[in-house]
Motif scaffolding. Structure first.
Motif, mmCIF file in Angstrom:
data_model
loop_
_atom_site.group_PDB
_atom_site.id
_atom_site.type_symbol
_atom_site.label_atom_id
_atom_site.label_comp_id
_atom_site.label_asym_id
_atom_site.label_seq_id
_atom_site.Cartn_x
_atom_site.Cartn_y
_atom_site.Cartn_z
ATOM 1 N N ALA A 60 0.831 -1.214 0.000
ATOM 2 C CA ALA A 60 0.000 0.000 0.000
ATOM 3 C C ALA A 60 0.858 1.254 0.000
ATOM 4 N N SER A 61 1.989 1.229 0.692
ATOM 5 C CA SER A 61 2.888 2.381 0.703
ATOM 6 C C SER A 61 3.414 2.657 -0.697
ATOM 7 N N ALA A 62 3.830 1.620 -1.407
ATOM 8 C CA ALA A 62 4.328 1.805 -2.773
ATOM 9 C C ALA A 62 3.220 2.303 -3.695
ATOM 10 N N PRO A 134 -5.146 3.475 6.904
ATOM 11 C CA PRO A 134 -5.989 2.274 6.880
ATOM 12 C C PRO A 134 -6.779 2.094 5.594
ATOM 13 N N LEU A 135 -7.252 3.175 4.987
ATOM 14 C CA LEU A 135 -8.001 3.029 3.737
ATOM 15 C C LEU A 135 -7.104 2.506 2.620
ATOM 16 N N ALA A 136 -5.888 3.041 2.530
ATOM 17 C CA ALA A 136 -4.959 2.585 1.494
ATOM 18 C C ALA A 136 -4.529 1.137 1.738
ATOM 19 N N LEU A 137 -4.319 0.771 2.993
ATOM 20 C CA LEU A 137 -3.951 -0.610 3.312
ATOM 21 C C LEU A 137 -5.083 -1.568 2.960
ATOM 22 N N ALA A 138 -6.321 -1.173 3.268
ATOM 23 C CA ALA A 138 -7.460 -2.022 2.922
ATOM 24 C C ALA A 138 -7.631 -2.125 1.410
ATOM 25 N N ARG A 139 -7.392 -1.022 0.716
ATOM 26 C CA ARG A 139 -7.495 -1.031 -0.753
ATOM 27 C C ARG A 139 -6.483 -1.986 -1.360
ATOM 28 N N ALA A 140 -5.255 -1.989 -0.837
ATOM 29 C CA ALA A 140 -4.235 -2.905 -1.347
ATOM 30 C C ALA A 140 -4.629 -4.353 -1.112
ATOM 31 N N ARG A 141 -5.213 -4.626 0.047
ATOM 32 C CA ARG A 141 -5.659 -5.986 0.341
ATOM 33 C C ARG A 141 -6.789 -6.398 -0.593
#
Length: 495
Positions: A60-62, A134-141
């Motif tokens: 998600a960071s990338a 958290p939104l970006a991490l969930a989006r990556a998942r």
């Protein structure tokens, strides 16, 4: 630097990339400015110049930095970072809940409540620790789950989007283009795997090697509760109670002996509601201890005079997790001061009398394990055990049902243990067994366990010194625990 202690020092990360060290796949990601893509450290493509790369703790960071996933190494198809389990900090706890789909079901506010932070503070903390909120991490998942479904199933693309947790088809299509540089239709056209049977969803779950699947299968088979679990010579299957419905999973468990790379475990899910796909996958990964770094464990324990020989002989031994913390807690109380066979028999009785009957496509899987709320409504005399233990079981179920005790891997481990010990009849053995298998704590040891005492005696150590000996095995005492248990089933000549 090991896969469990990486701190994203650029020079150290670049050395891992130059050597294509597969141990760091999933621990960090390499983003290449000149191509606009991010890769796993072991990507077979030509190593980019140091000046052109940056390193990220999560996919998600990338992605948030504007990079697309490499189509050659598929960087998100890796185990998670083992450092999250070792540190047991808020970032690691958040990642486990996000992987379970909490943000998709309850939003960022729901995730924040579970972790005990305000939404704003949690977002700042995760951005600082993981490079994304958290939104970006969930989006990556969601993107990772969707890619797996697109490439390995015949589900309609519309169904794939909603199964992965996307709220609209437009959001699904835009995310897949941004993350993978391809539309869902284009990704499906490139798939390499065969198609599964109708009504199933199949995944290949990434695990670090070596991975002793046969030993894990033996552990689970001995404890398998009829109706809920079945095991044969090569596979383990069980029912799943999930947020939107129920399901089953079948795992093909074999030894994967390559040293330090990433292997795959075949998992086939049958789900009553496709929205539970992410939760089913994440809970199954917990069962497999999929994020373990076996190389780091071996390096730490192999020279120990007591368990070193065991570790060197079985470097891929896993700590069997569980798909449902509440179920594991109930079974832990049933197992107090009785044999494994007796505990299994009592659990079978509970399932037959109080478990919910379901229809599945797997012979022998007929019921869900009773919920904590259902068991909390019974009386002590309803359980085939001493009344005091029955009262302890009821108190535990009531505490889990009303939220006083959370066993979803999102809570602070010390606080969860304290809350368990506050329940009359729940002692250190039970609380620590729950931490070992339900909470995924890598540093738990049960010095009073009968099996541990027998194993140490067989190895020529004094069982009375168990607690003292275990101090040398930190922070991997859970793996030492499993090595000692496993030694009891090893012929004496091989021990």
């Amino acid at each position: 630097m090991t896969a469990s202690t990486v701190d994203l020092d650029p020079a150290s990360c670049y050395r891992a990339v130059k050597s294509r060290d597969r141990r760091f796949d999933g621990v960090f990601y390499t983003a290449v400015r000149t191509t606009g893509i991010y890769c796993r450290p072991s990507c077979p493509a030509r190593t980019p110049a140091f000046a052109n790369v940056s390193f990220h703790p999560t996919a998600a960071s990338a992605q948030s930095a504007g990079y697309r996933a490499c189509k050659r190494c598929i960087p998100d198809a890796t185990p998670g970072s083992p450092g999250w389990d070792v540190a047991a900090d808020v970032a690691g706890r958040a990642m486990r809940l996000i992987s379970d789909g909490v943000v998709d079901r309850e939003g960022v506010d729901g995730l924040s409540r579970r972790l005990g932070y305000t939404s704003r503070h949690l977002s700042r903390l995760l951005t600082r620790e993981l490079g994304a909120g958290p939104l970006a991490l969930a989006r990556a998942r969601r993107a990772q789950t969707a890619r797996s479904l697109v490439e390995s199933t015949d589900l309609r693309l519309t169904d794939v989007g909603f199964a992965a947790g996307f709220s609209s088809i437009r959001q699904f299509n835009e995310t897949m283009r941004e993350v993978y540089g391809s539309s869902p239709t284009q990704l499906r056209g490139r798939r390499r795997h065969g198609r599964p049977a109708s009504g199933t969803v199949s995944f290949r779950l990434a695990v670090r090697t070596p991975f002793e699947g046969r030993s894990l299968l033996e552990f689970l088979a001995v404890r398998a509760v009829p109706g809920v679990e079945v095991a044969d010579e090569s596979s383990y299957s069980r029912t799943l109670s999930l947020p939107h419905g129920h399901g089953t999973v079948r795992l093909e468990l074999a030894d994967l002996l390559a040293d330090g790379g990433v292997g795959q475990v075949s998992a086939t899910f049958e789900l009553s509601d496709l929205r539970d796909t992410s939760a089913a996958v994440e809970r199954t990964r917990r069962l497999l201890d999929a994020d373990c770094d076996p190389v780091a464990v071996t390096e730490a324990l192999a020279s120990d005079p007591v368990i070193g020989p065991l570790v060197r002989r079985h470097p891929g031994l896993r700590v069997p997790g569980h798909v449902d913390g509440a179920e594991l807690a109930v079974r832990a109380v049933l197992g107090q001061q009785v044999s494994v066979a007796r505990a299994r028999g009592m659990a079978e009785g509970l399932v037959a009398e109080h478990g919910v009957a379901i229809e599945t496509g797997t012979d022998g899987l007929t019921r869900l394990f009773p919920t904590a709320a259902a068991l909390a409504g019974l009386a002590p005399e309803d359980f085939p055990m001493p009344r005091a233990r029955g009262r302890a079981l009821l108190a535990l179920c009531a505490a889990v049902a009303d939220g006083q005790v959370a066993l979803d891997r999102g809570g602070d481990r010390v606080a969860v243990r304290d809350s368990l010990l506050a329940i009359p009849g729940i002692g250190p053995w039970t609380a620590d067994y729950i931490a070992l298998r339900a909470l995924g704590d890598p540093d738990v040891f049960l010095p009073t366990d009968v099996g541990i005492r027998h194993a140490l005696a067989a190895l020529g150590a004094d069982p009375a010194d168990a607690a003292t000996l275990s101090e040398e095995w930190r922070p991997w005492r859970s793996y030492a625990q499993l090595q000692l248990w496993h030694s009891l089933s090893t012929p004496e000549g091989e021990r």
